[in-house]
Design an enzyme around this catalytic site. Structure first.
Site, PDB file in Angstrom:
ATOM      1  N   GLU A   1       0.833  -1.222   0.000  1.00 19.35           N
ATOM      2  CA  GLU A   1       0.000   0.000   0.000  1.00 19.35           C
ATOM      3  C   GLU A   1       0.857   1.257   0.000  1.00 19.35           C
ATOM      4  OE1 GLU A   1      -2.595  -0.624   3.361  1.00 19.35           O
ATOM      5  OE2 GLU A   1      -3.941  -1.889   2.220  1.00 19.35           O
TER       6      GLU A   1
ATOM      7  N   GLU B   1      -6.759  -7.509  -1.172  1.00 18.31           N
ATOM      8  CA  GLU B   1      -7.204  -7.411   0.221  1.00 18.31           C
ATOM      9  C   GLU B   1      -8.616  -6.866   0.264  1.00 18.31           C
ATOM     10  OE1 GLU B   1      -4.858  -5.153   2.968  1.00 18.31           O
ATOM     11  OE2 GLU B   1      -2.957  -5.833   2.145  1.00 18.31           O
TER      12      GLU B   1
END
Lengths: 665, 665, 665
Positions: free
Chosen positions: C147, C303
């Site tokens: 991320e 995710e």
């Protein structure tokens, strides 16, 4: 601490005025009935003008004068605010925020609690003060520091970091213990040495919750170490003079239960906001807490304002009668003192608009008159001194749990320990059920009824204590998000709330916080309807019965409030925050079932009633009318007015903001 | 400063464009009737490319071209924003916030006003500019710096700390004087040496109010020193060229009364928000202030936007006619200039969306046309130049009192000097009573009516001045929380407001600020009812009569607004902030009683009217219709339209946003 | 990347648990149908305990066990969060904010992306990991970092400053180029050397917009360099193993179009808020973006939460059925993976209240059951793998334009790229017109309809691309404040929007942003009425026709929305932000005129429908009911249920939150 008369008076700062004013001070003290003066709280810069230069002359003369006029002294150790020269010589004593901003002189309390330099200077000063005044005839009480944690409760500087590492090493022994306790396997935070550990300074993402929790423990302890270093000095010089520090109301940064163990007498500063209509309930909570901290012994209302304060956005005076009412509220809940900040209103400085016993305009003022009138009244109540208040109910709170509850990264982040405590306390106050505020590991066997608001963090001992309490006949109400984590903020595995699943007879499968400003209906088993806010959750019954179910939303029809008989006792569970009416009804019923008895049933709403009982069994009933209108109140037979001595008959009328102290033989 | 024609034009930044564009600039200036260009405000990095390297060529050529085309030049000293190389060589010249954050290049005004390094570089540059252009034929006016205090008005760095200590040593002589002035006996703040004193950097608790106040004085003075250093250089080279700096509207950080003494002509930047319906009232206040700062002499509207600005959240253009209307508002209140920021809209940089005389789309635009039309009109009004505006009323304000009023730790912390000023000014504006804005120590004898909004800080001289004003026949309205402290923010003892108790005939025993968003009823002696907000207080009458009492709340029935005849005059006192209607009625009555006369009674609401009078007695009546609809307005007999010359008859119709200048012989 | 089965599973962090738990993990993975585990994302501190000490044992054992149980591994490079020892040895690797605050360990991602020290350590670690696991049988995919830009996307430290200068020197060649690009002639910002240039640290006034813009470009590039350094290492060791990093939804700090070029497969983390009723529309936008970033190839939902997250203010679980519905939404828009964070819910650490496949209470829970059920379903859909989604429409977005649009100092400062994108995307979603999200320089010829929300910054190539698109028959809708500046935030001169004036047939003379919370009426040419908010502007028609005019206010009667036929195409222009109804009507009409076709016309509101088509022409229609009630939906003839295989007939009923996958032969 034994008192012959109510400690009445307060902070006296003669150093702010020319000595020519002091004689007038003595005369006004006499007129106001003042028995005790707190001296020197911010005296450091006045008595020590450099590392090796001192001037105690003014203080000697002030204390002598007070002694001469029969006023006892609560003498401060003067360490609450270091003088500017210390910051200049030792800038490393200044505290630093989590963001790295240093806090400078110009206000007060600008010291890093862990600083060895600050501590050395403080201890040396206290040594000098203790030696100088140990035998002074006015000395009654030592006052260490001031309102610890009020402005600076944490420091993130390198000195604090070093102290934090030491504290952790003592707590965990080795770094593996720390890694286990702090769950550092998450997010690659594993330490290989204590040298790598830091205070929780500003981080890019969610901070480690266990690191934060331990830092709050450490910070409370660091301040407590300062207190204890000073106390040791005082004890050595004056083994018989009691020592205290003035605790604020519900100061989050200071673990009161830990600190209370080291106080000879509990003292408290109380500054309610007259603009808030129901502030006296929160005040009652604090007073009950102070009494409980001292194990039921009388405590001291060390500071309150004669009228307005200066540090809110809008600072209202206390209306006529309000200061008297609120002073008796302290006495009613166990205080043997009514003390004020401060005697003479400052001409300059940050608090020049804080009210004082002697206002800027002098004694020909409403404020001075009300103080003096109260002084005269208290002088008529010596019998009350030392008497005790007994509580049937207890509300549990724990600073570690509070710290952990209000941390980031929870199902809901606006959980407030104070709000939760008051939501559970208010119905008891309204029902006039006297309540102690106690640590969850305390012996609960003396209470008929225990409420447990959001006790998020519990270790095995506490869990066992609560279960045993109910098993042996106690009645207990526990609210949601209790019993969730251990002492290091690690979840108790096995379904929430794991330690209490059996006790409560429920399994909370998922937390279901409501959206901001959202609400959910509650259908009560007695047919009434209510509303929950803030929180809901997916409860599976495992032995409990549902007293209410959710109505509407994803959880519609599922249990919201439950009850289970367990052993010889009963355990209630609240899976949401009910509206005040539902909460009140529930707690009143549960308390009644538990046998917790109201003081003076039948008194009208808004009238607070408590009882103090002397060793010989004399009872004083305090009736405090918080309404702004007069109300009739029934009085037990045989009661007399403790101040005037007159018989009270069967009923009295309490004026707006009126007070009655009924003596029952 | 003498002008042959209205100064019309504005900031001209040729360095932003290729020189090939400049001839087109000259042609467009001609078409717009431009007479003056401000050059070089942000020119430093363009003329000095290193400590010892300069390039004035572009500036020479630009000024020559302007001279050639008959455009006068207001030449900037170019010191408002230092070049990046200075920050790299001397990072210590960058300012630092109270929290310790350094402010970096990339915006503008990134210098510590106390920095000797900055000052040396600035003075050397000004020396070079003054020498180079002293005899340039285009030079009309010097423009020092730019909008002092706009972004950086205080600096807390170590260099500033040293300068602050020097300033304090000069002010107080010795450290005992400082201790007395700052009331350092409170909170253990006593200094033993000036070396310990610091700017009011971030503190843990409420900062010392006197320290803050002196730091604001020092900060205004530090900037003024920068101004004066440059002015001295200019004066030496061009004793006859006037010097100014452009003052913002009500810049809190710059003490205008102190600065005005050093300006040869007052100049002003005005940026009202077209989204705010009543912004012209605040603008009128600023224009009256500018006129008053110059002792009534004409001043210069140095900057305004031709249409939208770029720095608000939502930046509205000026609607058709609005720029003209607001330009004449400046002239109506004494300006002899209408100047804009800027001539040609920037292609890049922070203000590329700030409107300009020549927009991104070029001159075939509404904005250019409206500017050019106004230029043509102003050319027809040379007779107005140098004429004066006379005021019957005065509103008192003082920067020290403003600084002190808005500090922390007051009974109410949201007291706003600007709000208070405007609440008192608006009724006078609505009644068309021309008002000067003057320092409270000024000679007030020329005014019939004086209003004193929240003059919190007064020294003995000011108190005497106001008392004498009323005693000798003046009429005065004073609002609450005036006369409370001395020049070091120490309370005048003896009951509030001690210096004015006798004058006003009241004793304020306690301040009673209302709760946030709260209000209190007012019962007026004439039978009307009103509402007070923000503040109330416990007033004891000592010679005054009550014009209104509080209705409801703890103070119900007690005086709220009072009036007292004193000597040959009258003093009113307001113990709350009345609603606008009550305030308007009160001030209109009091002004009428005082003999303060409206300009053009009978004009409709929303029409602003002022008068300028030439030395030979010719009067120009400015009628400005702020309504968005047309209205009829009566006109004095014999009036002619100053622009067209036509007779006006008895009544004219003003278009929406219309302007009429009536010449009265 | 080729898959034999849906990638189903997610983050597996065995290092958080005793190895004794791992066998139970394997058994639960089997029960849940898990095919892929992401390992080691935050493993750095676990595998490297000092500069030269490593412990890969646990990782070896975990990967072996997964291989043994047939679970593929997405192996992380472990560089997302450096271990504490790195910060201690090299505090200069910690990032610093614009205000100068250093960010410390205790969260995650605490590294300066430009730090050579961080990069060396990261590359050395990746080298070691790649060497060790290159041939591991479980290895399927490399997962670099985590991320990027989530918490730290910019760093202002001196190391970053040096890197920024290098980046600028490469971009502009010499400092004159920089001065020109950054418009430094404004506000005296001219640089004489790159050495003077700094990141846009805190400034006193409005920062230079071009400096800010380049710093955002540099910052995205600095993170991308980190990614590429790691990718080079992996490629050298495992040329055939695909590489990815998980992109957040609309991360402003990371230029996805630039990054996408370097991904072997696009992967995405998706965390919608169940409390928001329409969050699935924003989710659909993100999924379309991910598909478009990969050029239409299948992507991976790397995710999502099984139920609640832990980092919002109030974290709602996903209601029964909601996780399944949202998982299929990803598949419906092109994902070949359904992966979760994380497998087993953490006991401690910052995300202990983030849901997991195996909750704190274990597998006998709703959450585990819903995951396992979905796993079983997906196993029945292998035919869907690799199929494609086709879009008729495109929505243009560009990170540089986004960065520039939301900077300070604009006509309105609350312009939001995401809000604008969604306001244009929502009507297309509602009409079931599948839309790609593409860069404005992309080949648009394959699209029938293109929408351009607030494309503030355009260079010449982009302008030419859009004009050519319409000229050759494309239909385009462009909203206000598009085409205003070039790549360095310098205005395109000649009237707004200069590059598109001819295309659109309009000249915008002035921007006229509405006041905060203001609105303006819209009179549509078809007789309807609407409302505009946020923005209006003064539009002159130059060839376009007005579809709507402003009604009320200063611009009443002037054009608000326009249409022009241009070449073989059509160009619409919106001069305000219309209400949702007006926007929807306009876009639906324009899309229909353009020939953009809805998928499954006639489906009821709230039912999302998309189509995936395999290489051999088999079509899968995904019907997703976002309503919380059942609805009937028409089905094309011959369709079968792709999971059960049963015939569907002409119409099916979708349950609340129901999903149907219809297979069309």
């Amino acid at each position: 601490m034994h008192l012959d008369a109510f400690a009445f008076g307060g902070d006296y700062n003669p150093e702010q005025w020319p000595e020519s004013v002091w004689d007038s001070d003595m005369e006004l003290m006499r007129r106001a009935g003042i028995t005790m003066a707190t001296v020197g709280v911010f005296g450091w810069a006045q008595v020590q003008t450099g590392p090796d230069t001192f001037d105690f002359g003014w203080c000697d003369r002030a204390l002598d004068k007070l002694a001469e006029h029969g006023v006892g002294v609560c003498l401060a150790t003067m360490t609450a605010s270091p003088p500017p020269w210390l910051a200049r010589l030792h800038p490393e004593t200044l505290p630093v925020t989590a963001e790295g901003t240093r806090l400078w002189p110009g206000g007060r309390q600008h010291y890093c609690p862990s600083s060895p330099v600050y501590r050395e200077h403080a201890v040396a000063l206290v040594e000098r003060i203790a030696r100088r005044y140990a035998r002074h005839p006015a000395l009654r009480l030592w006052h260490i520091g001031n309102e610890y944690g009020c402005h600076v409760s944490t420091c993130y500087c390198d000195v604090s970091a070093e102290a934090f590492r030491g504290w952790l090493a003592r707590r965990y022994g080795d770094v593996d213990g720390l890694n286990e306790a702090w769950s550092t396997a998450f997010w690659s935070q594993r330490y290989t040495s204590f040298d790598e550990v830091l205070p929780p300074r500003t981080v890019p993402a969610i901070p480690n919750p266990a690191q934060n929790l331990d830092f709050q423990r450490f910070s409370s302890d660091a301040m407590l170490e300062c207190f204890l270093l000073e106390k040791d000095v005082l004890r050595a010089h004056t083994p018989d003079v009691p020592v205290t520090t003035n605790l604020l109301g519900l100061a989050k940064s200071v673990d009161f239960f830990e600190w209370a163990r080291h106080q000879d007498v509990i003292s408290h500063d109380s500054y309610p906001d007259p603009h808030r209509a129901d502030t006296h309930v929160e005040v009652a909570f604090n007073y009950d807490l102070m009494r409980s901290l001292g194990g039921g012994r009388p405590w001291l209302l060390m500071e309150q304002a004669p009228s307005a304060v200066n540090w809110r956005d809008r600072n209202a005076p206390k209306a006529p009668g309000q200061m008297r009412l609120w002073s008796y509220q302290a006495v009613a809940r166990g205080s043997d003192a009514v003390l004020y900040f401060q005697f003479r209103q400052s001409r300059g400085g940050a608090e020049r608009f804080h009210s004082a016993i002697v206002p800027h305009a002098g004694p020909r003022t409403r404020v001075f008159r009300e103080v003096a009138d109260l002084g005269a009244e208290l002088a008529k109540l010596p019998e009350v001194l030392g008497s005790r208040v007994r509580a049937d109910a207890a509300l549990l709170m724990d600073w570690s749990s509070w710290w952990a509850l209000e941390a980031e990264s929870h199902p809901a982040t606006d959980l407030s320990q104070v709000d939760a405590n008051l939501a559970h306390y208010r119905p008891l106050w309204e029902a006039r059920i006297t309540t102690d505020i106690v640590h969850p590991a305390a012996d609960l066997s003396r209470y008929r009824f225990v409420v447990v608001p959001n006790l998020y963090l519990v270790d095995a001992d506490v869990a066992a204590n609560l279960i045993e309490y109910v098993r042996t006949g106690g009645h207990l109400v526990m609210s949601f998000f209790s019993g969730i984590v251990d002492g290091n903020d690690r979840v108790h595995l096995g379904g929430y709330p794991a330690p209490f699943r059996e006790l409560l007879g429920v399994h909370v499968e998922e937390f279901w916080p409501l959206p901001p400003h959202g609400a959910v209906g509650l259908a009560l088993s007695d047919g009434h309807h209510g509303t929950g806010t803030l929180w809901s959750e997916w409860i599976n019954l495992e032995g409990a019965e549902a007293l209410a179910t959710f109505a509407g939303g994803e959880l519609s029809g599922r249990p919201a409030i439950t009850r289970r008989s367990y052993g010889a006792g009963v355990a209630y569970y609240l899976g949401t925050k009910p509206d005040a009416t539902t909460m009140g009804t529930l707690l009143r019923k549960a308390a009644a079932e538990a046998g917790a008895v109201p003081v003076l049933p039948g008194a009208p709403a808004g009238v607070e009633v408590t009882e103090r009982r002397t060793e010989d069994g004399t009872r004083f009933l305090f009736l405090l009318n918080h309404n702004v209108f007069a109300v009739p109140v029934p009085v037990p037979p045989g009661a007399t007015d403790a101040i005037s001595g007159r018989d009270l008959g069967e009923q009295v009328t309490l004026d707006r903001r009126g007070v009655l102290i009924a003596r029952l033989p």
